[in-house]
Write a protein that holds these residues in place. Structure first.
Motif, PDB file in Angstrom:
ATOM      1  N   GLY A  80      -8.081  -9.981  18.257  1.00  0.00           N
ATOM      2  CA  GLY A  80      -6.811  -9.290  18.019  1.00  0.00           C
ATOM      3  C   GLY A  80      -6.342  -9.389  16.580  1.00  0.00           C
ATOM      4  O   GLY A  80      -5.207  -9.061  16.269  1.00  0.00           O
ATOM      5  N   PHE A  81      -7.196  -9.823  15.683  1.00  0.00           N
ATOM      6  CA  PHE A  81      -6.829  -9.928  14.271  1.00  0.00           C
ATOM      7  C   PHE A  81      -6.538  -8.553  13.701  1.00  0.00           C
ATOM      8  O   PHE A  81      -7.295  -7.612  13.886  1.00  0.00           O
ATOM      9  CB  PHE A  81      -7.967 -10.596  13.487  1.00  0.00           C
ATOM     10  N   THR A  82      -5.405  -8.418  13.034  1.00  0.00           N
ATOM     11  CA  THR A  82      -5.045  -7.173  12.354  1.00  0.00           C
ATOM     12  C   THR A  82      -4.736  -7.495  10.903  1.00  0.00           C
ATOM     13  O   THR A  82      -3.909  -8.370  10.647  1.00  0.00           O
ATOM     14  CB  THR A  82      -3.794  -6.542  12.995  1.00  0.00           C
ATOM     15  N   PRO A  83      -5.377  -6.821   9.955  1.00  0.00           N
ATOM     16  CA  PRO A  83      -5.084  -7.095   8.553  1.00  0.00           C
ATOM     17  C   PRO A  83      -3.619  -6.796   8.234  1.00  0.00           C
ATOM     18  O   PRO A  83      -3.052  -5.823   8.736  1.00  0.00           O
ATOM     19  CB  PRO A  83      -5.994  -6.138   7.781  1.00  0.00           C
ATOM     20  N   LEU A  84      -3.005  -7.642   7.430  1.00  0.00           N
ATOM     21  CA  LEU A  84      -1.595  -7.500   7.091  1.00  0.00           C
ATOM     22  C   LEU A  84      -1.312  -6.192   6.368  1.00  0.00           C
ATOM     23  O   LEU A  84      -0.286  -5.563   6.577  1.00  0.00           O
ATOM     24  CB  LEU A  84      -1.161  -8.681   6.219  1.00  0.00           C
ATOM     25  N   TYR A  85      -2.227  -5.760   5.531  1.00  0.00           N
ATOM     26  CA  TYR A  85      -2.007  -4.548   4.746  1.00  0.00           C
ATOM     27  C   TYR A  85      -2.799  -3.363   5.284  1.00  0.00           C
ATOM     28  O   TYR A  85      -2.940  -2.365   4.620  1.00  0.00           O
ATOM     29  CB  TYR A  85      -2.383  -4.783   3.282  1.00  0.00           C
ATOM     30  N   GLY A  86      -3.323  -3.437   6.484  1.00  0.00           N
ATOM     31  CA  GLY A  86      -4.096  -2.353   7.064  1.00  0.00           C
ATOM     32  C   GLY A  86      -3.223  -1.147   7.384  1.00  0.00           C
ATOM     33  O   GLY A  86      -1.998  -1.207   7.361  1.00  0.00           O
ATOM     34  N   ASP A  87      -3.870  -0.038   7.703  1.00  0.00           N
ATOM     35  CA  ASP A  87      -3.145   1.195   7.997  1.00  0.00           C
ATOM     36  C   ASP A  87      -2.210   1.051   9.188  1.00  0.00           C
ATOM     37  O   ASP A  87      -1.127   1.605   9.211  1.00  0.00           O
ATOM     38  CB  ASP A  87      -4.123   2.340   8.247  1.00  0.00           C
ATOM     39  N   ALA A  88      -2.635   0.324  10.207  1.00  0.00           N
ATOM     40  CA  ALA A  88      -1.799   0.192  11.395  1.00  0.00           C
ATOM     41  C   ALA A  88      -1.023  -1.121  11.392  1.00  0.00           C
ATOM     42  O   ALA A  88      -0.367  -1.451  12.354  1.00  0.00           O
ATOM     43  CB  ALA A  88      -2.662   0.274  12.644  1.00  0.00           C
ATOM     44  N   GLY A  89      -1.097  -1.865  10.318  1.00  0.00           N
ATOM     45  CA  GLY A  89      -0.450  -3.165  10.263  1.00  0.00           C
ATOM     46  C   GLY A  89       0.958  -3.099   9.712  1.00  0.00           C
ATOM     47  O   GLY A  89       1.603  -2.053   9.678  1.00  0.00           O
ATOM     48  N   VAL A  90       1.425  -4.235   9.252  1.00  0.00           N
ATOM     49  CA  VAL A  90       2.785  -4.358   8.742  1.00  0.00           C
ATOM     50  C   VAL A  90       2.985  -3.536   7.477  1.00  0.00           C
ATOM     51  O   VAL A  90       4.048  -2.970   7.265  1.00  0.00           O
ATOM     52  CB  VAL A  90       3.097  -5.847   8.460  1.00  0.00           C
ATOM     53  N   GLY A  91       1.961  -3.416   6.640  1.00  0.00           N
ATOM     54  CA  GLY A  91       2.094  -2.695   5.377  1.00  0.00           C
ATOM     55  C   GLY A  91       2.566  -1.263   5.553  1.00  0.00           C
ATOM     56  O   GLY A  91       3.403  -0.772   4.803  1.00  0.00           O
ATOM     57  N   SER A  92       2.039  -0.572   6.583  1.00  0.00           N
ATOM     58  CA  SER A  92       2.466   0.802   6.804  1.00  0.00           C
ATOM     59  C   SER A  92       3.879   0.856   7.364  1.00  0.00           C
ATOM     60  O   SER A  92       4.608   1.817   7.150  1.00  0.00           O
ATOM     61  CB  SER A  92       1.486   1.525   7.723  1.00  0.00           C
ATOM     62  N   SER A  93       4.283  -0.165   8.102  1.00  0.00           N
ATOM     63  CA  SER A  93       5.646  -0.209   8.647  1.00  0.00           C
ATOM     64  C   SER A  93       6.677  -0.438   7.548  1.00  0.00           C
ATOM     65  O   SER A  93       7.779   0.098   7.610  1.00  0.00           O
ATOM     66  CB  SER A  93       5.767  -1.328   9.679  1.00  0.00           C
ATOM     67  N   LEU A  94       6.311  -1.217   6.551  1.00  0.00           N
ATOM     68  CA  LEU A  94       7.257  -1.512   5.474  1.00  0.00           C
ATOM     69  C   LEU A  94       7.649  -0.253   4.701  1.00  0.00           C
ATOM     70  O   LEU A  94       8.778  -0.144   4.225  1.00  0.00           O
ATOM     71  CB  LEU A  94       6.662  -2.536   4.505  1.00  0.00           C
ATOM     72  N   SER A  95       6.736   0.683   4.598  1.00  0.00           N
ATOM     73  CA  SER A  95       7.029   1.900   3.834  1.00  0.00           C
ATOM     74  C   SER A  95       8.024   2.810   4.550  1.00  0.00           C
ATOM     75  O   SER A  95       8.482   3.781   3.977  1.00  0.00           O
ATOM     76  CB  SER A  95       5.745   2.663   3.537  1.00  0.00           C
ATOM     77  N   ARG A  96       8.363   2.484   5.791  1.00  0.00           N
ATOM     78  CA  ARG A  96       9.295   3.308   6.562  1.00  0.00           C
ATOM     79  C   ARG A  96      10.636   2.613   6.751  1.00  0.00           C
ATOM     80  O   ARG A  96      11.324   2.832   7.733  1.00  0.00           O
ATOM     81  CB  ARG A  96       8.656   3.672   7.892  1.00  0.00           C
ATOM     82  N   ILE A  97      10.986   1.778   5.793  1.00  0.00           N
ATOM     83  CA  ILE A  97      12.278   1.082   5.810  1.00  0.00           C
ATOM     84  C   ILE A  97      13.172   1.699   4.745  1.00  0.00           C
ATOM     85  O   ILE A  97      12.844   1.675   3.555  1.00  0.00           O
ATOM     86  CB  ILE A  97      12.102  -0.430   5.544  1.00  0.00           C
ATOM     87  N   ALA A  98      14.303   2.255   5.167  1.00  0.00           N
ATOM     88  CA  ALA A  98      15.282   2.819   4.231  1.00  0.00           C
ATOM     89  C   ALA A  98      16.205   1.698   3.775  1.00  0.00           C
ATOM     90  O   ALA A  98      16.748   0.954   4.587  1.00  0.00           O
ATOM     91  CB  ALA A  98      16.090   3.915   4.917  1.00  0.00           C
ATOM     92  N   VAL A  99      16.372   1.575   2.473  1.00  0.00           N
ATOM     93  CA  VAL A  99      17.141   0.475   1.889  1.00  0.00           C
ATOM     94  C   VAL A  99      18.514   0.965   1.442  1.00  0.00           C
ATOM     95  O   VAL A  99      18.617   1.974   0.753  1.00  0.00           O
ATOM     96  CB  VAL A  99      16.389  -0.137   0.684  1.00  0.00           C
ATOM     97  N   THR A 100      19.559   0.235   1.813  1.00  0.00           N
ATOM     98  CA  THR A 100      20.907   0.494   1.297  1.00  0.00           C
ATOM     99  C   THR A 100      21.454  -0.808   0.736  1.00  0.00           C
ATOM    100  O   THR A 100      21.266  -1.872   1.320  1.00  0.00           O
ATOM    101  CB  THR A 100      21.866   1.036   2.384  1.00  0.00           C
TER     102      THR A 100
END
Length: 161
Positions: free
Chosen positions: A20-40
């Protein structure tokens, strides 16, 4: 001798593939989720710098609909360090405290945290140099605060559905 070693390597590779290892910066990992955070952030110079640094650190992609909203508030305090003979400071310590709340856009329970960063900068006799040094200290503090918030988010997001 080579056949048993190759078999062991194949078995270890197969075991790692099923863990179940998933790379931290992989396409389906956390890295792609971070790019969808709107900052205020708050509407001041330090808030603007923090938003700029966070968007860079998170790799914000404005073309996609955000999945989360990150609200931050920052407070700063400045303390003189070292004294000259005329009782003026030779350096300043800038402490920036940033509180953040990450809220899912689709509803759900928010995550929150607090980070504190301390930087120092030299006091200058010339007014322009003093302002430039203070702004450089704020920029460094905002960059470090963004880095720490990003690490907090990377730890928190894998636990989210």
């Amino acid at each position: 001798m080579r056949a048993p070693a190759a078999a062991i390597v194949a078995l270890v590779g197969l075991a790692l593939a099923g863990c179940g290892f998933t790379p931290l910066y992989g396409d389906a990992g956390v890295g792609s989720s971070l790019s969808r955070i709107a900052v205020t952030t708050q509407d001041d110079r330090l808030g603007y710098r923090l938003r700029e640094q966070l968007e860079d650190a998170l790799g914000y992609d404005g073309a996609q609909a955000p999945l989360w909203r990150l609200q931050t508030t920052v407070e700063q305090s400045r303390r003189p360090l070292g004294r000259r003979i005329d009782d003026t400071a030779t350096r300043y310590e800038l402490t920036v405290r940033g509180a953040w709340t990450l809220t899912p856009m689709g509803g759900g329970s928010p995550l929150s945290g607090v980070e504190t960063v301390t930087t120092t900068y030299a006091a200058a006799d010339q007014p322009y140099a003093a302002i430039a040094a203070q702004q450089d200290g704020e920029e460094r503090a905002a960059a470090e605060l963004a880095r720490q918030i990003r690490l907090d988010l990377m730890r928190a997001l894998p636990d989210q559905p």
